[in-house]
Design an enzyme around this catalytic site. Sequence first.
Site: not given
Length: 302
Positions: A118, A157
């Site tokens: 991320h 995710h």
Amino acid sequence: MTGLFMHDDCLNHITPEGHAEQVARMTSVSAALEPVSGLDRREAPLCEEADILLCHPEGYLAKIRDGKPAQLDEDTWQSEGSYQAARRAVGGALAAVDAVLAGEMKNAFVACRPPGHHAETAKPMGFCLFGTAAIAAKHALERHGLSRVAVVDFDVHHGNGTQDLLWDEPRAFLATSQQFPLWPGTGAADVKGGHDNVLNVPLAPKTTGAEMREAYEAQVFPRLEAFAPELILISAGFDAHRADPLAQLEWETEDFMWLTERLCGVAETVCGGRVVSLLEGGYDLDALGESAAAHVRALQAA
């Protein structure tokens, strides 16, 4: 032989009590992998700052390196040991790439934290400080002279950081499956990268392992084979497991084993089986340990 890269420094990245990305994740993975025999077990080395600069600017590196313990965003924390731990995660990834490309091991799993997929170019987020998978891809391209490297991210995710860092890199192909909608809100199917080098595979909540397998067979594996990478990197998040508290996919441990086996099969066809896998998410401790062990056993069987 399959390599395993770990380091106790990864226990020193401390998050607040009750935080999902906790030290216990590392101890759970370590305990699950302890009885797995036949691994080439190595300590993850510290990366150099020049390695981080393959993807991140100097100003961003300085902020993380010199930062005091702090909350960096709504869910990302930095403690006294975080920078060292993150350097072990990147260093382990690069050492694994070096060893696999040198033929010292066929494939490898890097069980380090914090995770990385991320972290954007100049932005820590989603528990991540540095874009480990993207840095490993750049290392293989720039230092080993590879022409094509693929990253496959099956964390629940979206790997927004890896996508950001490799957006304009035509030598890198990123395939990422993710629950959608879900934090961080990115990963729509019409987002394709700067050179049509990104494949986003959004999966609806409650997607089963059987449905995931269909999606990978129809979309990911054909694109991966057509790109013909010389190395496959895996962002291995185990939070698509049905037991995970942060998402709503319904994969079982056996689905991670199947996916690993199939990715290794593609790698056998296109790049002599060269695979380096990096630990990302997974927040139910029992499911994380069980799935990581299944993943490693599938790597060994390849």
